[in-house]
Motif scaffolding. Structure first.
Motif, mmCIF file in Angstrom:
data_model
loop_
_atom_site.group_PDB
_atom_site.id
_atom_site.type_symbol
_atom_site.label_atom_id
_atom_site.label_comp_id
_atom_site.label_asym_id
_atom_site.label_seq_id
_atom_site.Cartn_x
_atom_site.Cartn_y
_atom_site.Cartn_z
ATOM 1 N N THR A 8 0.827 -1.211 0.000
ATOM 2 C CA THR A 8 0.000 0.000 0.000
ATOM 3 C C THR A 8 0.859 1.258 0.000
ATOM 4 O OG1 THR A 8 -1.700 -1.202 1.238
ATOM 5 C CG2 THR A 8 -1.845 1.197 1.231
ATOM 6 N N LYS B 11 1.282 4.446 -2.762
ATOM 7 C CA LYS B 11 1.057 5.852 -2.407
ATOM 8 C C LYS B 11 2.249 6.714 -2.819
ATOM 9 C CE LYS B 11 -2.060 5.162 1.551
ATOM 10 N NZ LYS B 11 -2.218 5.343 3.014
ATOM 11 N N ARG C 65 -4.008 -9.128 -4.181
ATOM 12 C CA ARG C 65 -3.978 -7.660 -4.109
ATOM 13 C C ARG C 65 -2.946 -7.096 -5.073
ATOM 14 N NH1 ARG C 65 -3.132 -4.842 1.387
ATOM 15 N NH2 ARG C 65 -3.450 -3.064 0.006
ATOM 16 N N TYR D 114 -3.705 -4.623 -8.253
ATOM 17 C CA TYR D 114 -3.100 -3.302 -8.433
ATOM 18 C C TYR D 114 -2.318 -3.230 -9.739
ATOM 19 C CZ TYR D 114 -4.189 -2.447 -3.492
ATOM 20 O OH TYR D 114 -4.827 -2.268 -2.302
ATOM 21 N N TRP E 229 -6.467 6.979 -4.808
ATOM 22 C CA TRP E 229 -5.490 6.886 -3.725
ATOM 23 C C TRP E 229 -5.190 8.238 -3.092
ATOM 24 C CZ3 TRP E 229 -3.244 2.756 -1.355
ATOM 25 C CH2 TRP E 229 -3.517 1.503 -1.915
#
Length: 775
Positions: A496, A500, A533, A537, A552
């Motif tokens: 994650t 970002k 996941r 993505y 995001w």
């Protein structure tokens, strides 16, 4: 003839320590029996004590059955010596529950002593009589209790009140509105009797909310408050806290009278008074705040003078923390130095003090408090050090205007031990979630390489992802965690955070993110959720990276953490001066309802009855086997039994058709009343073999052949339930159920004589097997 005991004493053996466990010689029980008989008329209490001690010692050892001494021990109870009484009563209560014939001999002994001239013996006899837990004792117990409730001695009355509670848990219907008499005993002259009456009423009337309070009773109890000991006063104050005054005048009169009790040295009394004040004023905010201000000094004083007793000190501190957490932290702000840790205090005291300091910190005491907490960070106890850092973080979150100084102080700990750095990172994560403007002040410790703990690494990765645009080394620090052997939770956070940072610093993160995708997706042993996941993505970025970036970049401002809201809501449910304040849980979460204990006691009684039945059944089977194997030996033993003193009469161990009365009849009301009041007897469940005879008419005829008669029946959803009764030396009642869905047969049997329920159940089981209804 002189006893063996007297002879041994003359030979000098009395000067040696008495040896009770030398070995099991043949005839040891008979020797003890003779010894007890010969000392019944002995005038020397010390010699009699030694004999009784020997019996108790063998009973405790368990290898010798000394139950045959029961009649002799009952005779030995004719003494005024309390020491002997206690040991003999221990013997009687131990064996009385194992054999009902013996139990009635014990009951007779206790009844006799309940009328003794010595009140201590009367009370002690009643207490032991109440300890007999089989159902047959109740009919003898209630007359003794009722007589003792009006005894001239307070000790006997006090014991009788506790006896009412024991009866309530065994057979509550036997009390016959005893509550009225217990209410009258609240006006007794003896304070201990009053306290016992209050406790008994609260137990008996638990489902109704406990003892009912009237204005007259409240005035009476307050007027006599000083006559009670500390625990008695605490009990009365707890009852007063449940009372609702009719008007403000009555409320202030009670509070003014109790105010001087705030100066008492007993913490239970002080906390009890505070609970009364808080409950009286909980719906009057202005008066409630004045009450909190008034009780601050007694609480702080109690916490200070209890330094020698840390358990009491901890309890007081928990209540201070409770008040501070309800929004009255400013009340204790001026006394912050009273909560500084001392060197000789245990860890649990220091921890609760640090929690209080984090709650009462404000602008005028923060400077001094920061210096003090900074000293605790370097404490040799890692738990204290970590708690100090958490306290600083809590203050920074609660007082955002003063957070800058705290953040700078936390950043200065970067050169200290690794565990300190790890804890600081965890605290910074929470501070930055609420106040992102402090991220620049945290750069030094964020870019440190002393972070070793897994949770701290997760916190660091979260910070790098959330504030990657403001941290120069963010992409390169994240790259060091790719491919490392870390937890699945850390890898999820890493994925994650890398995404970002990629959206704000794409050129630096392009190769890092690609490397991460490859390491996760190409690893066959990787967590399946993590791989899903990463693949999602990856496909999303290939499809439309601009739209993913917009999703995001959405951020949420944190005003208050959910954990704080939950804690505050739960704190409102805590009851002051109770364990809920200590455990920080609602009472319902750690105290089970009264129904649970009632069911538990009933189960214990059922297990005890079943164990006794099994013991009797096995003994009966052994006797029957002996008769079959060697009838001559059995005849010889029966002849010898004539010479034995304490042999019990044998009871019938089977039932036949001729045992039951023909055409015996009762009405439905009698059946229902008996079935409701009798204890559970014997129960069995068997597999249903024949469905062709599993109907109401056939079953009724079958039971009638064996002199058991139907009184009610019904069938619903393939479940046939029928009720039968019969009578031999006592009445027997049956609940018979056939469940065709489960192919089971269940029989519940109850009897006026509990021992007969098993025999009757076995009788029914036998004829059901004969017709092949069950296996």
């Amino acid at each position: 003839m002189r006893s063996n005991y007297a002879t041994n004493t003359e030979n000098g053996s009395a000067t040696k320590p008495q040896q009770y466990f030398e070995g099991n010689r043949k005839g040891e029980v008979n020797e003890l029996k003779i010894l007890v008989k010969n000392t019944i008329n002995e005038k020397d209490d010390k010699k009699k004590r030694e004999v009784v001690k020997k019996v108790i010692a063998y009973m405790t050892l368990g290898r010798i059955d000394v139950s045959k001494l029961f009649p002799e021990m009952c005779m030995a109870s004719y003494t005024n010596d309390l020491v002997q009484k206690k040991m003999i009563y221990l013997y009687l209560t131990t064996y009385a529950e194992q054999n009902k014939d013996m139990a009635f001999m014990a009951i007779s002994t206790f009844q006799k002593d309940c009328k003794h001239n010595d009140p201590k013996i009367r009370g002690f006899a009643l207490r032991n009589l109440c300890s007999l837990r089989f159902s047959g004792a109740i009919e003898f117990l209630m007359p003794a209790i009722k007589e003792a409730l009006s005894d001239i001695d307070a000790y006997v009355r006090k014991t009788a009140i506790m006896g009412c509670v024991k009866v309530f848990y065994m057979q509550p219907e036997q009390l016959n509105n005893i509550e009225d008499q217990l209410y009258k005993m609240i006006s007794d002259n003896d304070p201990l009797v009053i306290i016992n009456a209050i406790h008994a009423l609260n137990e008996i009337l638990a489902q109704e909310g406990g003892m009912a309070l009237s204005k007259k009773m409240v005035d009476y109890l307050i007027g006599r408050l000083k006559e009670f000991n500390e625990w008695g006063q605490a009990t009365i104050l707890d009852e007063l806290s449940k009372y609702s005054p009719k008007d403000d005048k009555e409320m202030f009169n009670i509070m003014n009278f109790l105010e001087e009790r705030l100066k008492h040295s007993c913490s239970a009394i002080v906390l009890g008074v505070i609970k009364v004040f808080m409950n009286f004023t909980k719906n009057k905010p202005q008066i409630y705040e004045q009450v909190i201000t008034r009780v601050k000094l007694p609480l702080v004083t109690l916490a200070s003078i209890s330094e020698g007793n840390f358990e009491i000190m901890y309890t007081i501190l928990c209540h201070i923390k409770y008040i501070a957490s309800k929004g009255y932290n400013s009340v204790f702000a001026s006394d912050y130095k009273s909560f500084y840790c001392r060197v000789d205090e245990p860890t649990y005291i220091k921890l609760i003090k640090l929690e209080i300091l984090s709650l009462i910190a404000c602008d005028f005491n923060l400077g001094d408090m920061l210096n003090e907490l900074g000293e605790y960070v370097t404490d040799v106890d890692q738990e204290i050090s970590k708690k100090s850092i958490q306290a600083l973080g809590s203050i920074a979150i609660r007082l955002p205007d003063l957070a800058t100084a705290i953040v700078k102080q936390l950043s200065s700990f970067v050169t200290l031990q690794d565990y300190i750095t790890n804890e600081v990172i965890l605290v910074f994560k929470d501070i930055l979630r609420k106040e992102p403007k402090h991220v620049k002040d945290c750069l030094e410790i964020i870019q440190s390489d002393n972070i070793t703990d897994s949770n701290s690494k997760i916190a660091l990765i979260y910070i790098l992802g959330q504030f990657g645009s403001q941290i120069p080394l963010a992409p390169y620090i994240l790259e060091t965690y790719i491919g490392a052997q870390e937890s699945v939770e850390l890898k999820h956070t890493l994925l994650t955070s890398c995404l970002k940072v990629f959206f704000v610093r794409a050129p630096e993160m392009h190769q890092v993110l690609g490397k991460l995708f490859y390491v996760i997706i190409d690893n066959e042993n990787e967590d399946i959720d993590l791989k899903d996941r990463a693949a999602f993505y990856y496909r999303a970025l290939n499809s439309n990276p601009t739209e993913v970036k917009q999703l995001w970049q959405y951020s949420i401002k944190v005003d208050k953490f959910l954990e704080e809201t939950i804690i505050n809501k739960e704190a409102l449910l805590f009851e002051f001066n109770s364990l809920s304040v200590i455990y920080e849980k609602n009472v319902n979460k750690f105290i089970k309802p009264i129904e649970y204990f009632n069911n538990l006691r009933n189960k214990e009684l059922q297990d005890l009855n079943q164990e006794q039945q099994q013991t009797q059944t096995s003994a009966t089977q052994e006797q029957t086997s002996d008769v079959i194997d060697n009838p001559q030996q059995q005849t010889y033993s029966q002849t010898n039994d004539l010479l034995e003193i304490s042999e019990q009469p044998q009871s019938q161990n089977y039932l036949g058709v001729d045992s039951f009365i023909v055409n015996f009849t009762i009405d439905a009301d009698h059946f229902e009343n008996m079935w409701t009041n009798l204890n559970d007897g014997a129960t069995f469940t068997r597999m249903l073999v024949r469905n062709d005879i599993a109907n109401e008419t056939t079953i009724e005829q079958l039971f009638k052949q064996y002199r058991l008669y139907n009184i009610a029946a019904g069938e619903e959803e393939n479940v046939l339930k029928m009720y039968f009764y019969g009578s031999h030396q006592c009445q027997v009642f049956f609940e018979f159920e056939i469940n065709k869905n489960l192919s089971t047969v269940i029989l519940n049997t109850r009897s006026e004589i509990e021992d007969q329920a098993y025999l009757a159940s076995k009788y029914v089981e036998d004829f059901l097997k004969q017709v092949h209804l069950i296996e």
